[in-house]
Design an enzyme around this catalytic site. Structure first.
Site, PDB file in Angstrom:
ATOM      1  N   LYS A 122      27.140  28.327  40.157  1.00 11.73           N
ATOM      2  CA  LYS A 122      25.997  29.099  39.705  1.00 11.73           C
ATOM      3  C   LYS A 122      26.378  30.555  39.484  1.00 11.73           C
ATOM      4  O   LYS A 122      25.697  31.288  38.788  1.00 11.73           O
ATOM      5  CB  LYS A 122      24.889  29.069  40.789  1.00 11.73           C
ATOM      6  CG  LYS A 122      24.439  27.729  41.229  1.00 11.73           C
ATOM      7  CD  LYS A 122      23.544  27.876  42.474  1.00 11.73           C
ATOM      8  CE  LYS A 122      23.343  26.544  43.130  1.00 11.73           C
ATOM      9  NZ  LYS A 122      22.679  26.688  44.444  1.00 11.73           N
ATOM     10  N   GLY A 123      27.482  30.961  40.119  1.00 15.20           N
ATOM     11  CA  GLY A 123      27.829  32.381  40.137  1.00 15.20           C
ATOM     12  C   GLY A 123      28.006  33.001  38.767  1.00 15.20           C
ATOM     13  O   GLY A 123      27.721  34.176  38.573  1.00 15.20           O
ATOM     14  N   GLU A 149      33.605  32.762  34.072  1.00 14.08           N
ATOM     15  CA  GLU A 149      33.596  32.677  35.546  1.00 14.08           C
ATOM     16  C   GLU A 149      33.140  33.986  36.168  1.00 14.08           C
ATOM     17  O   GLU A 149      33.333  35.056  35.591  1.00 14.08           O
ATOM     18  CB  GLU A 149      35.011  32.383  36.043  1.00 14.08           C
ATOM     19  CG  GLU A 149      35.263  30.934  36.404  1.00 14.08           C
ATOM     20  CD  GLU A 149      34.618  30.508  37.720  1.00 14.08           C
ATOM     21  OE1 GLU A 149      33.699  31.210  38.221  1.00 14.08           O
ATOM     22  OE2 GLU A 149      35.014  29.463  38.251  1.00 14.08           O
ATOM     23  N   ASP A 150      32.577  33.889  37.339  1.00 13.96           N
ATOM     24  CA  ASP A 150      32.222  35.091  38.084  1.00 13.96           C
ATOM     25  C   ASP A 150      33.455  35.746  38.691  1.00 13.96           C
ATOM     26  O   ASP A 150      33.669  36.945  38.563  1.00 13.96           O
ATOM     27  CB  ASP A 150      31.193  34.753  39.194  1.00 13.96           C
ATOM     28  CG  ASP A 150      31.582  33.523  40.014  1.00 13.96           C
ATOM     29  OD1 ASP A 150      32.649  32.917  39.762  1.00 13.96           O
ATOM     30  OD2 ASP A 150      30.811  33.159  40.918  1.00 13.96           O
ATOM     31  N   ASP A 191      39.759  33.571  42.384  1.00 13.35           N
ATOM     32  CA  ASP A 191      40.317  33.882  43.698  1.00 13.35           C
ATOM     33  C   ASP A 191      41.695  33.203  43.766  1.00 13.35           C
ATOM     34  O   ASP A 191      42.654  33.704  43.199  1.00 13.35           O
ATOM     35  CB  ASP A 191      39.316  33.351  44.728  1.00 13.35           C
ATOM     36  CG  ASP A 191      39.642  33.734  46.147  1.00 13.35           C
ATOM     37  OD1 ASP A 191      40.202  34.808  46.353  1.00 13.35           O
ATOM     38  OD2 ASP A 191      39.325  32.946  47.063  1.00 13.35           O
ATOM     39  N   LYS A 251      40.799  38.516  41.679  1.00 13.41           N
ATOM     40  CA  LYS A 251      41.535  38.970  42.870  1.00 13.41           C
ATOM     41  C   LYS A 251      42.971  38.489  42.692  1.00 13.41           C
ATOM     42  O   LYS A 251      43.355  37.455  43.267  1.00 13.41           O
ATOM     43  CB  LYS A 251      40.964  38.321  44.137  1.00 13.41           C
ATOM     44  CG  LYS A 251      39.588  38.793  44.575  1.00 13.41           C
ATOM     45  CD  LYS A 251      39.218  38.032  45.858  1.00 13.41           C
ATOM     46  CE  LYS A 251      37.832  38.316  46.336  1.00 13.41           C
ATOM     47  NZ  LYS A 251      37.442  37.412  47.450  1.00 13.41           N
ATOM     48  N   PHE A 295      35.619  40.210  50.482  1.00 14.76           N
ATOM     49  CA  PHE A 295      34.551  39.284  50.111  1.00 14.76           C
ATOM     50  C   PHE A 295      33.417  40.060  49.467  1.00 14.76           C
ATOM     51  O   PHE A 295      32.810  40.934  50.086  1.00 14.76           O
ATOM     52  CB  PHE A 295      34.061  38.487  51.324  1.00 14.76           C
ATOM     53  CG  PHE A 295      33.249  37.308  50.892  1.00 14.76           C
ATOM     54  CD1 PHE A 295      33.859  36.131  50.498  1.00 14.76           C
ATOM     55  CD2 PHE A 295      31.859  37.391  50.827  1.00 14.76           C
ATOM     56  CE1 PHE A 295      33.112  35.051  50.048  1.00 14.76           C
ATOM     57  CE2 PHE A 295      31.105  36.319  50.384  1.00 14.76           C
ATOM     58  CZ  PHE A 295      31.728  35.141  49.997  1.00 14.76           C
ATOM     59  N   ASP A 354      27.476  34.861  45.815  1.00 13.73           N
ATOM     60  CA  ASP A 354      26.649  34.675  47.011  1.00 13.73           C
ATOM     61  C   ASP A 354      27.458  34.651  48.290  1.00 13.73           C
ATOM     62  O   ASP A 354      28.673  34.423  48.286  1.00 13.73           O
ATOM     63  CB  ASP A 354      25.889  33.350  46.910  1.00 13.73           C
ATOM     64  CG  ASP A 354      26.815  32.150  47.137  1.00 13.73           C
ATOM     65  OD1 ASP A 354      27.832  32.041  46.422  1.00 13.73           O
ATOM     66  OD2 ASP A 354      26.543  31.342  48.038  1.00 13.73           O
ATOM     67  N   ARG A 414      22.845  36.833  45.497  1.00 13.41           N
ATOM     68  CA  ARG A 414      23.169  36.654  44.073  1.00 13.41           C
ATOM     69  C   ARG A 414      22.388  37.636  43.200  1.00 13.41           C
ATOM     70  O   ARG A 414      22.839  38.029  42.142  1.00 13.41           O
ATOM     71  CB  ARG A 414      22.807  35.231  43.611  1.00 13.41           C
ATOM     72  CG  ARG A 414      23.673  34.135  44.190  1.00 13.41           C
ATOM     73  CD  ARG A 414      23.381  32.825  43.451  1.00 13.41           C
ATOM     74  NE  ARG A 414      23.846  31.646  44.179  1.00 13.41           N
ATOM     75  CZ  ARG A 414      25.089  31.177  44.137  1.00 13.41           C
ATOM     76  NH1 ARG A 414      26.004  31.781  43.409  1.00 13.41           N
ATOM     77  NH2 ARG A 414      25.420  30.100  44.816  1.00 13.41           N
TER      78      ARG A 414
HETATM   79  P1  IMP Z   1      39.181  29.626  43.665  1.00 12.75           P
HETATM   80  O1  IMP Z   1      39.355  28.185  43.373  1.00 12.75           O
HETATM   81  O2  IMP Z   1      39.783  30.023  44.985  1.00 12.75           O
HETATM   82  O3  IMP Z   1      39.649  30.548  42.552  1.00 12.75           O
HETATM   83  O4  IMP Z   1      37.635  29.792  43.913  1.00 12.75           O
HETATM   84  C1  IMP Z   1      36.845  30.600  43.176  1.00 12.75           C
HETATM   85  C2  IMP Z   1      35.411  30.483  43.683  1.00 12.75           C
HETATM   86  O5  IMP Z   1      35.329  30.900  45.054  1.00 12.75           O
HETATM   87  C3  IMP Z   1      34.511  31.424  42.928  1.00 12.75           C
HETATM   88  O6  IMP Z   1      33.993  30.836  41.755  1.00 12.75           O
HETATM   89  C4  IMP Z   1      33.461  31.746  43.950  1.00 12.75           C
HETATM   90  O7  IMP Z   1      32.461  30.751  43.944  1.00 12.75           O
HETATM   91  C5  IMP Z   1      34.191  31.690  45.274  1.00 12.75           C
HETATM   92  N1  IMP Z   1      34.616  33.040  45.715  1.00 12.75           N
HETATM   93  C6  IMP Z   1      35.868  33.525  45.781  1.00 12.75           C
HETATM   94  N2  IMP Z   1      35.896  34.786  46.229  1.00 12.75           N
HETATM   95  C7  IMP Z   1      34.605  35.126  46.443  1.00 12.75           C
HETATM   96  C8  IMP Z   1      33.973  36.352  46.924  1.00 12.75           C
HETATM   97  O8  IMP Z   1      34.591  37.388  47.214  1.00 12.75           O
HETATM   98  N3  IMP Z   1      32.616  36.297  47.005  1.00 12.75           N
HETATM   99  C9  IMP Z   1      31.873  35.200  46.693  1.00 12.75           C
HETATM  100  N4  IMP Z   1      32.435  34.045  46.248  1.00 12.75           N
HETATM  101  C10 IMP Z   1      33.792  34.015  46.135  1.00 12.75           C
HETATM  102 MG    MG Z   2      32.397  30.360  40.618  1.00 11.28          MG
END
Ligand code: IMP
Ligand code: MG
Length: 176
Positions: free
Chosen positions: A41-42, A97-98, A101, A129, A151, A158, A164
């Site tokens: 949803k982000g 994407e929001d 990570d 990041k 974070f 969220d 959000r």
């Molecule tokens: P990845 O597979 O580790 O890249 O996961 C990415 C997802 O983790 C994002 O789409 C977010 O939903 C969540 N996420 C990663 N870092 C944060 C943060 O700092 N705040 C909130 N959600 C995060």
């Molecule tokens: Mg996401």
């Protein structure tokens, strides 16, 4: 535990950046139509703002995925909760994407989407990041801001489904 949020990126900074990204996409895809795929949803808040700043024809679709495991560590094993409404074959797709990570979620998602034979596929993220990346096959084409490993919440992001709706990006702090 007390939670507090400190502003990392203001509403104005985000707005300015998203306008630039929209203009860049409009130039890069001049004469074509882009198909934005929002990862729920982000990504919704960012996608709506970005779409408004794109001046070429835009269509949108949504996908919802969840990674197995707990909320804070992404495993890279991803389950599709809600699939796209329409096929993407032949389309110029931008996945929106929001935040990226570890990159595990997107690494999987991009593979799934590429198999569906879009004409092209690019990736736009509001936040990145880079220090946290564990995969090497996620290339970001449009990045809003690179941020440190903290974070963050707001603008779609969220913590336990809250925050959000903040109009800015903030760092979430915990204290006794
Ligand atoms: P990845 O597979 O580790 O890249 O996961 C990415 C997802 O983790 C994002 O789409 C977010 O939903 C969540 N996420 C990663 N870092 C944060 C943060 O700092 N705040 C909130 N959600 C995060
Ligand atoms: Mg996401």
């Amino acid at each position: 535990m007390q939670e507090s949020v400190s502003v990392l990126l203001s509403e104005e900074e985000l707005d300015d950046k998203i306008r630039e990204m929209g203009a860049q996409i409009s130039r890069d895809y001049a004469g074509r139509q882009v198909h934005l795929i929002c990862v729920l949803k982000g990504g919704t808040f960012f996608m709506c703002e970005l779409a408004k700043r794109i001046t070429i024809p835009v269509s949108i679709d949504f996908m919802s995925v969840s990674s197995y495991g707990n909320d804070t560590v992404s495993t890279g094993i991803v389950r599709i909760i809600k699939d796209l409404d329409k096929p993407i074959e032949g389309k110029d797709v931008i996945v929106v994407e929001d935040i990226i990570d570890t990159g595990r979620t997107l690494s999987y998602l991009l593979k799934v989407l590429k198999d569906r034979k879009p004409n092209s596929i690019k990736l736009a993220t509001m936040l990145d990041k880079p220090d946290r990346r564990v995969v090497d096959d996620v290339n970001v084409d449009y990045t809003g801001f690179n941020i440190p490993d903290e974070f963050v919440v707001g603008y779609g992001l969220d913590y336990a489904e809250r925050y959000r709706n903040l109009p800015y990006i903030g760092v979430l702090h915990f204290s006794e």
